[in-house]
Design an enzyme around this catalytic site. Structure first.
Site, PDB file in Angstrom:
ATOM      1  N   SER A 171      -1.857  -1.575   3.867  1.00 50.66           N
ATOM      2  CA  SER A 171      -2.519  -2.578   4.708  1.00 50.66           C
ATOM      3  C   SER A 171      -1.494  -3.614   5.140  1.00 50.66           C
ATOM      4  CB  SER A 171      -3.643  -3.267   3.918  1.00 50.66           C
ATOM      5  OG  SER A 171      -4.167  -4.376   4.623  1.00 50.66           O
ATOM      6  N   TYR A 207      -6.894  -8.061  -3.541  1.00 46.88           N
ATOM      7  CA  TYR A 207      -6.742  -6.947  -2.597  1.00 46.88           C
ATOM      8  C   TYR A 207      -5.301  -6.887  -2.105  1.00 46.88           C
ATOM      9  CZ  TYR A 207      -7.307  -4.028   1.545  1.00 46.88           C
ATOM     10  OH  TYR A 207      -7.177  -3.040   2.492  1.00 46.88           O
TER      11      TYR A 207
END
Length: 260
Positions: A140, A153
């Site tokens: 990501s 995250y």
């Protein structure tokens, strides 16, 4: 002319919906035989039936919870060698660091990091033996630039990037390729869990990536020496700027970063 991925065996984790489903579909359109893992049997079965009807390739589903990392080696024994592994399964929660429970923290690392590493360890010996293979890890942009309310995250995605970069160097003489995919927000069900109040989606919805376009880009680089896919271009530019001028980016982007 034969399709580029004809009869390549591709294992895709987290394939019951979202980006994983679309990667599976476009891989099958290129002639690949696909193995789909996920927790939701009904969704996996629906993806399988669509692929069988439209692509006429082999498609197998395995109902499996990625957080059960101790079971991955056993599951792999039923799968056998694969040509490409797409480590796509993952989830996030947009919460302040102090508000995230220990249980959620452990679960996020089990799925996003330990599951990815364990699947990779399972498939690598066969790939190395035949001097061919491709590990594709879905990371990501959050692994390159952290923002408030996504500390855990972001930590998992930083871990994925660190692991992938080291692994790539370890495998450079083996014929096995390693690619990381670093997308910004994608229009998928990811945000039903991550962004339960809907504020983040409301703020960035118009900039969200189309899952089909991301999936097609990933399929297009399969079995090539592509180091990274970074999307969208402008967000990757911000990430690069952050590596050089972190304080400046944090100051300028403070208001935008808090829109979660």
């Amino acid at each position: 002319m034969a399709k580029r991925l004809q009869h390549k065996k591709i294992l895709i984790t987290g394939a019951s919906g979202g980006l994983g489903e679309r990667i599976a579909y476009f891989s099958a359109k290129e002639g690949a035989d696909v193995i789909l893992t996920g927790r939701r049997k009904d969704r996996l079965e629906a993806v399988k039936q669509k692929i069988l009807a439209e692509c006429h390739v082999e498609c197998r589903i395995i109902v499996f919870d990625m957080s059960q990392t101790e079971e991955i080696d056993t599951v792999f024994q039923t799968v056998g060698p694969v040509d490409i592994l797409v480590n796509n399964a993952g989830f996030g929660l947009f919460e302040l660091a102090l508000e995230t429970s220990i249980e959620d923290m452990k679960s996020m690392f089990e799925v996003n990091v330990f599951g990815l590493i364990t699947w990779t360890r399972a498939v690598l010996p066969d790939m190395i033996a035949k001097k061919s293979g491709h590990i594709i890890n879905i990371a990501s942009q959050a692994g390159k630039i952290s923002t408030p309310k996504s500390s855990l995250y972001a930590a998992t995605k930083h871990a994925v990037l660190g692991y992938s970069n080291s692994l790539r160097m370890e495998l450079v003489e083996t014929g096995v390729k390693v690619t990381t995919v670093n997308p910004g927000p994608i229009k998928t069900d990811f945000f039903k869990l991550a962004d339960q109040n809907g504020e983040y989606v409301k703020s960035v919805g118009k900039w969200m990536l189309d899952p089909d376009q991301v999936a097609q880009k990933i399929v297009s680089i399969m079995m090539t020496n592509k180091r990274e896919i970074n999307l969208p271009v402008w967000m990757n530019g911000v990430s690069k700027l952050y590596q050089v001028f972190p304080s400046l980016v944090e100051k300028i982007g403070r208001n935008a970063f808090y829109k979660k």
